[in-house]
Design a protein around this motif. Sequence first.
Motif, PDB file in Angstrom:
ATOM      1  N   THR A 482     -13.779  -1.375   0.005  1.00  0.00           N
ATOM      2  CA  THR A 482     -13.693  -1.223  -1.268  1.00  0.00           C
ATOM      3  C   THR A 482     -12.514  -0.171  -1.782  1.00  0.00           C
ATOM      4  OG1 THR A 482     -15.997  -1.563  -1.473  1.00  0.00           O
ATOM      5  CG2 THR A 482     -15.132  -0.543  -3.265  1.00  0.00           C
ATOM      6  N   VAL A 483     -12.516   0.813  -0.901  1.00  0.00           N
ATOM      7  CA  VAL A 483     -11.428   1.918  -1.126  1.00  0.00           C
ATOM      8  C   VAL A 483     -10.060   1.369  -1.188  1.00  0.00           C
ATOM      9  CG1 VAL A 483     -10.522   4.126  -0.273  1.00  0.00           C
ATOM     10  CG2 VAL A 483     -12.998   4.069  -0.607  1.00  0.00           C
ATOM     11  N   ARG A 484      -9.663   0.561  -0.405  1.00  0.00           N
ATOM     12  CA  ARG A 484      -8.389   0.100  -0.180  1.00  0.00           C
ATOM     13  C   ARG A 484      -8.231  -0.660  -1.282  1.00  0.00           C
ATOM     14  NH1 ARG A 484      -9.825  -0.756   5.468  1.00  0.00           N
ATOM     15  NH2 ARG A 484      -9.443   1.067   6.514  1.00  0.00           N
ATOM     16  N   GLU A 485      -9.114  -1.636  -1.749  1.00  0.00           N
ATOM     17  CA  GLU A 485      -9.011  -2.537  -2.855  1.00  0.00           C
ATOM     18  C   GLU A 485      -8.640  -1.792  -3.975  1.00  0.00           C
ATOM     19  OE1 GLU A 485      -8.407  -5.632  -2.694  1.00  0.00           O
ATOM     20  OE2 GLU A 485      -9.191  -6.003  -0.795  1.00  0.00           O
ATOM     21  N   LEU A 486      -9.332  -0.672  -4.082  1.00  0.00           N
ATOM     22  CA  LEU A 486      -9.453   0.279  -5.248  1.00  0.00           C
ATOM     23  C   LEU A 486      -7.957   0.906  -5.230  1.00  0.00           C
ATOM     24  CD1 LEU A 486     -12.853   1.769  -5.776  1.00  0.00           C
ATOM     25  CD2 LEU A 486     -11.825   0.437  -7.331  1.00  0.00           C
ATOM     26  N   GLU A 487      -7.258   1.489  -4.224  1.00  0.00           N
ATOM     27  CA  GLU A 487      -5.951   2.060  -4.003  1.00  0.00           C
ATOM     28  C   GLU A 487      -5.095   1.100  -4.328  1.00  0.00           C
ATOM     29  OE1 GLU A 487      -6.381   3.782  -0.141  1.00  0.00           O
ATOM     30  OE2 GLU A 487      -7.017   5.604  -0.835  1.00  0.00           O
ATOM     31  N   GLU A 488      -5.338  -0.057  -3.997  1.00  0.00           N
ATOM     32  CA  GLU A 488      -4.324  -1.172  -4.467  1.00  0.00           C
ATOM     33  C   GLU A 488      -4.430  -1.271  -6.127  1.00  0.00           C
ATOM     34  OE1 GLU A 488      -2.489  -2.779  -2.700  1.00  0.00           O
ATOM     35  OE2 GLU A 488      -1.575  -4.652  -3.789  1.00  0.00           O
ATOM     36  N   LEU A 489      -5.552  -1.345  -6.655  1.00  0.00           N
ATOM     37  CA  LEU A 489      -5.732  -1.523  -8.088  1.00  0.00           C
ATOM     38  C   LEU A 489      -5.122  -0.139  -8.720  1.00  0.00           C
ATOM     39  CD1 LEU A 489      -9.092  -2.720  -9.540  1.00  0.00           C
ATOM     40  CD2 LEU A 489      -7.938  -0.767 -10.568  1.00  0.00           C
ATOM     41  N   CYS A 490      -5.268   0.569  -7.981  1.00  0.00           N
ATOM     42  CA  CYS A 490      -4.791   2.041  -8.737  1.00  0.00           C
ATOM     43  C   CYS A 490      -3.303   1.993  -8.678  1.00  0.00           C
ATOM     44  CB  CYS A 490      -5.343   3.377  -8.091  1.00  0.00           C
ATOM     45  SG  CYS A 490      -6.976   3.885  -8.434  1.00  0.00           S
ATOM     46  N   ARG A 491      -2.773   1.848  -7.429  1.00  0.00           N
ATOM     47  CA  ARG A 491      -1.224   1.620  -7.399  1.00  0.00           C
ATOM     48  C   ARG A 491      -0.628   0.703  -8.295  1.00  0.00           C
ATOM     49  NH1 ARG A 491      -1.481   2.048  -2.156  1.00  0.00           N
ATOM     50  NH2 ARG A 491      -1.912  -0.205  -1.960  1.00  0.00           N
ATOM     51  N   HIS A 492      -1.023  -0.294  -8.437  1.00  0.00           N
ATOM     52  CA  HIS A 492      -0.506  -1.199  -9.472  1.00  0.00           C
ATOM     53  C   HIS A 492      -0.472  -0.805 -11.004  1.00  0.00           C
ATOM     54  CE1 HIS A 492       0.191  -5.087  -7.796  1.00  0.00           C
ATOM     55  NE2 HIS A 492      -1.016  -4.882  -6.886  1.00  0.00           N
ATOM     56  N   ARG A 493      -1.259   0.276 -11.143  1.00  0.00           N
ATOM     57  CA  ARG A 493      -1.333   0.969 -12.610  1.00  0.00           C
ATOM     58  C   ARG A 493      -0.949   2.358 -12.287  1.00  0.00           C
ATOM     59  NH1 ARG A 493      -4.541  -2.917 -11.587  1.00  0.00           N
ATOM     60  NH2 ARG A 493      -4.846  -4.644 -13.092  1.00  0.00           N
ATOM     61  N   THR A 494      -0.551   3.000 -11.536  1.00  0.00           N
ATOM     62  CA  THR A 494       0.075   4.316 -11.245  1.00  0.00           C
ATOM     63  C   THR A 494      -0.969   5.234 -11.779  1.00  0.00           C
ATOM     64  OG1 THR A 494       1.414   4.189 -13.336  1.00  0.00           O
ATOM     65  CG2 THR A 494       2.468   3.762 -11.136  1.00  0.00           C
ATOM     66  N   VAL A 495      -2.270   4.937 -11.375  1.00  0.00           N
ATOM     67  CA  VAL A 495      -3.377   6.299 -11.612  1.00  0.00           C
ATOM     68  C   VAL A 495      -4.066   6.476 -10.433  1.00  0.00           C
ATOM     69  CG1 VAL A 495      -3.965   5.306 -13.961  1.00  0.00           C
ATOM     70  CG2 VAL A 495      -5.115   4.217 -11.919  1.00  0.00           C
ATOM     71  N   ALA A 496      -4.815   7.724 -10.487  1.00  0.00           N
ATOM     72  CA  ALA A 496      -5.419   8.192  -9.265  1.00  0.00           C
ATOM     73  C   ALA A 496      -6.790   7.747  -8.951  1.00  0.00           C
ATOM     74  CB  ALA A 496      -5.243   9.680  -9.106  1.00  0.00           C
ATOM     75  N   LEU A 497      -7.173   7.531  -7.751  1.00  0.00           N
ATOM     76  CA  LEU A 497      -8.629   7.162  -7.703  1.00  0.00           C
ATOM     77  C   LEU A 497      -9.506   8.458  -7.844  1.00  0.00           C
ATOM     78  CD1 LEU A 497     -10.635   5.112  -6.789  1.00  0.00           C
ATOM     79  CD2 LEU A 497      -9.965   5.453  -4.431  1.00  0.00           C
ATOM     80  N   ASN A 498     -10.567   8.442  -8.599  1.00  0.00           N
ATOM     81  CA  ASN A 498     -11.374   9.444  -8.751  1.00  0.00           C
ATOM     82  C   ASN A 498     -12.718   9.349  -7.937  1.00  0.00           C
ATOM     83  OD1 ASN A 498     -10.431  11.481 -11.053  1.00  0.00           O
ATOM     84  ND2 ASN A 498     -10.194   9.069 -11.878  1.00  0.00           N
ATOM     85  N   VAL A 499     -13.026  10.294  -7.180  1.00  0.00           N
ATOM     86  CA  VAL A 499     -13.971   9.954  -6.046  1.00  0.00           C
ATOM     87  C   VAL A 499     -15.367  10.661  -6.707  1.00  0.00           C
ATOM     88  CG1 VAL A 499     -14.849  10.458  -3.658  1.00  0.00           C
ATOM     89  CG2 VAL A 499     -12.396   9.573  -4.147  1.00  0.00           C
ATOM     90  N   LEU A 500     -16.178  10.079  -7.078  1.00  0.00           N
ATOM     91  CA  LEU A 500     -17.204  10.893  -7.502  1.00  0.00           C
ATOM     92  C   LEU A 500     -18.397  10.961  -6.485  1.00  0.00           C
ATOM     93  CD1 LEU A 500     -17.978   8.833 -10.708  1.00  0.00           C
ATOM     94  CD2 LEU A 500     -16.716  10.724 -10.402  1.00  0.00           C
ATOM     95  N   ARG A 501     -18.180  12.196  -5.639  1.00  0.00           N
ATOM     96  CA  ARG A 501     -18.817  12.453  -4.331  1.00  0.00           C
ATOM     97  C   ARG A 501     -19.042  13.769  -4.250  1.00  0.00           C
ATOM     98  NH1 ARG A 501     -22.177  12.507  -0.749  1.00  0.00           N
ATOM     99  NH2 ARG A 501     -21.979  11.005   1.267  1.00  0.00           N
ATOM    100  N   GLY A 502     -20.195  14.553  -3.926  1.00  0.00           N
ATOM    101  CA  GLY A 502     -20.333  15.742  -3.692  1.00  0.00           C
ATOM    102  C   GLY A 502     -21.340  16.275  -4.977  1.00  0.00           C
TER     103      GLY A 502
END
Lengths: 830, 428
Positions: A482-502
């Motif tokens: 999932t993370v790799r897919e999301l990183e791909e998705l973010c890369r296409h749109r030049t945005v950063a992934l937000n990790v809602l954890r902690g």
Amino acid sequence: MGEQVVTLQIDTTIVTVPKGTTVYHAARQVGIEIPIFCYHDRMPPLGACRMCLVQVERQPKLQTACTLEATHGMVVHTATGEVSEAQQAILELLLINHPLDCPICDKGGECPLQDQTFKFGPGRSRFVEEKRDFAKPVSLGPVLVLDRERCILCWRCVRFGELVAGDDALKGFERGFHSEINTPFTLPVQSKFIGNTIGICPVGALTAKPYRFVARPWDNLAVSSVCTHCGLGCAVSFDVRNGAIMRTRPREQPAINDIWLCDVGFFGHAYVGHSDRLRRPLVRKEGGLVETTWDDALDRIASRLRNGSRVGVLGGARLTNEDAYVATRFFRGIGGTPHLDHRVDAPAGSPSAVLPWGMTTAISDIATADVIVLVGCDVTETYPVLWLRMKQAVDRGTRIIAVTPKALEVSRHIAHHLLHAYGEASAVVQALQSAAQGGLTDERGGVSATAITAAAATLAGAARPLVMVGRLALDAPDGWATVRELEELCRHRTVALNVLRGKGNAFGAALAGFRPDAGPGGQPIAVMGSQLERIWGAPVNTATGMGAAEIIESVANGKLDVLYVLGADPATDAANRGMWTEAAARVPFMVVHDAFLTETARNADVVLPVLVSPEKDGTVSNLEGRIQRIHAAVPGPGEARADWQILTALAQRFGSRLVYDGWEDIFAELAALVPGVSLEARVPARPFPALPTPQGSAASSREQGDSKSGDYPLIAFVGDVLFDQGTMTSRCPAIVDLSGVPRALIHPQDAEGRGIHDGDAVAVTSPRSTIMVRAQLSTDIQPGGIYLPRGFEGIPVAALFDGSMTLAPVRIVAMTEGASAEPRKDKGSR
Amino acid sequence: MAEFFLLKYIREPDQGELDAYTARGGYAGLQRALGLSPDDVTAEVDQSGLRGRGGAGFPTGRKWKFLPKDPAVTKYLVVNADEGEPGTFKDRTLMEGDPHRLIEGIIIGSYAIGAHLAFIYLRREFHGAREKLTHALAQAREAGWIGPNIKGSGFDLEIVMATGAGAYIAGEETALLESLEGHRAMPRLKPPFYPAVKGLYFQPTAVNNVETLHHVAWILARGHQWYREQGPPILYSISGHVQRPGVYELRLGTTIRQAIDSAGGLRPGRTFKACFPGGSSSALLPAAYLDTPLDYDLAKLDVYGSMLGSAALIVMDDTTDIVEVVARNVEFYRDESCGKCTPCREGTVWLSQVFDRLRSGRGRPEDLTLLAGISKDMTGTCFCPLGESVPPCLNASLRFFRDEYEQRISTATSQVGHVALAGRPGVA
């Protein structure tokens, strides 16, 4: 913008305001008070209470200032005889049926109705008839009480639910003078934000059960602090009287919570003064834990720590930034161990154990996104106030694409809700991403191709997307995919992934360097070595240590001699419960800092009583890395100390100079090490560069899914709930009431044929263990899954799981006898 | 000589059937309208001088012109068939007696404003009208007057009938829209929610009265010049102490006296005491105003709140106890207040409490000042016209029939002998 202003005259003052400003706001800008009841500046004007009537030249009738847009050349009078007569009329009308029980009303002293009657009202009333008489109070739920006689029907609470929270928690019933506020179907109120309605109620109609008749506002001392429950860092103010917290109120913080809080924020302070708090150090003697002196406890620790450097350190979420920093300095420097980690609940090798936790996007920027991609995050259960920000965005046209294994309770505000089978998030995200690039898709994880295609069209049109991923996806078997897919998705749109954890101050722990791979500020520890040695004046262990899961495993394997736990409860939280049990049995020496005798502490050799955040001065960091100041509101119990004070005392026993005058000294030292650290600044998390993507990542969903068999045909998974019964929340009676009876969600399809009805007790059996839980039939999950809530002692969900696996093949059996014999109790019964 | 037409076929038993309606010239207006451009249809209605028959009397053509012309903007036409003003029953008569005429008017209006979806918001209690309209709608749909590409014109229209839930306030157009959307019927804030700008589902919406759309059908059938020559005609709902209460088609400007005579005059031996010229929301007028024309100039009379309203003339003769009338009127508004704004919600209940006291013989001299005071406090302060509908009747009664209040207070008896003390009307 230049010409987009209007100039008007209010009384004798000329005021220029942006076009679109109401007369009420224009007046407020120049310090002219126009009384209001129904208007609340976080909601659009309603014009119902008629309190804000003003005279406008060339207008035949008085106008409501809250609804009237200021226009060029307008001349407004706020204090003429006519206006004053109208104000007196409205107040007289509001008071004819108001009980005037101000002497015993919680609102007395901070009541807009009182204040405005005092300032604008008639001296006496012409009313000689009988006042309306309602039975009171009416309980609307676990924490909310309604006094209908006091209610002036301003509709603020109803509109809060409709417009701000989006949960429609309260509604108007009947009409005319019979009108009253109640909950839909008069069921116990369903909201995570109901405390706010109590705050914005302009009279004492809505009050909080925990605060009723507890204090008068003028006796309370407001101490500003920060809520440290979920980690969003909402600004609060603790109202203190006689050394105890009477209530929590939101403090305005535009960057985070604006003026709102969730109900855990409102009612989650009772644990502070709980009688279970640890008051003196405990040491193990002849098998039991007995009270001792600080000197004795610290001497024992010092003697064991001295023996070797095989020390593992866990903890973090309950520490302040200063505590965490001193812990880092103590253990890296004096303790000489690199094995320290705050991600106690991250499954070994999962993205949660590797990715930096937190948001790269500012919370206040959520509203600027046009599309929000929310993957695996039950937002109202984990970061409730974050939802309020998202709701604001939705109101401005933002569309949310939610990819979750359990339906969000706010699903009606979600444009595309892709509810998938647990463990299939990666497949859905992959399809979403490829369809957004023009590819075709088929059904994925139970989500129809149509739904994915529609969501992809929305995503493809996004100019400013915001991508967020939460624990339900990160800790799933397919977390890495999932993370790799999301990183791909973010890369296409030049945005950063937000990790809602902690949770809590996990973000401050990361900032302070309470982690195995990096120093303060998240810079690689190896790079920082010389700098740290210069400032700390001692050798520093700059090795890359083990993460939390490996630390526990090493203890279980006898590779560590000392386990030091600060403000964490791995016995409850560790991802691999079986491993922890082995570790706890084998650990030669364990020290625990905690406020309560947690399950972890019960196994410890030394337990040190510590302060909790409302008792501490210092700073904490939130999900977006914002550093905020907390002030000690109340004294701690007995001999409890701040964690950093304990560590400096311990340092003396090593002959080290680790001396601070107060939190400011520590903070200054941290600020010197980490660029950008200052109060109110954002220092977002940095990646954990030293850890490679683990090859031993948990088995793929298919592998784990294969363990589904005839004997165990269903897949159980676990999610966070807001009103859980953790160490702190279980000691807040209001939260316990709100949490109600925990329920397992079972799809009606799966219940059918097994003879399971809504509310039945069921046995959930995995190859490892069996737990009993009450079933709730729900289409909030896909068929084939069972959702279990985390954080209830009554249902030890971790027992079902093998190792670090986050799904368990299970079977369910209805416990018909017991279930039907027992009267069904509604959740949070009134 | 002008002809009367609005009620012309109302008593024909088969008027609700499409064939009979068509045979009597029905749907000719629509046929003609579909041959005109929408703007020409609006112009036709505008030039006819038709004013809305719901109560406010706003020119219908102008109302339609407020809607944006952009075909890309979704627009709606909503029929306010929630006739609830006490004393008003003309719309029900029209819907029960000539249902196709309303449908024809709806289609013409929708065509004029470019709406492809129209709603009839029908008062829940109008079971007869619902039955007739349901039948007529089905027939019209079957005949191709409703649906896609009406009679080859390229114009599409669906008509949906919805019923209210029993609230008088839902007759207020923005509250009606709230109710139609499934919400609690409470009036919306104007601005920004003028229906022509942000109406149903926040789209531009024309809200028209039933009678208005009947007029529209006739105007398109016969042309605006013919229409103007007819008077213009108007339906008066005449009730109360007249010999033959009912709906009367008279020329606008008929005097109160003439209207009463049309309805058979007063009962033998009785004299006129007062009337509501325009429903319970209008002021009470005493005998001195008998020769006042029932037209829009009523609003210019020297009596606060005097108006034509929905042209509901409620006549009261000398057996009427004015205190009871006003008390009942206040109770009506108390029960129908939606509860949104303070003056209406609290003022009506306070007033009715004072009246209860007066009627039970516990009045005080200062109560007259108090009643006037509460009335003043409600004047110009309410959110919508419902609350503002209370002062006209109350003020007029205090002005013209003050002696009745004074007698109640001083002697605890009614001036009209046969109304019992402390009691309800009807106890001799």
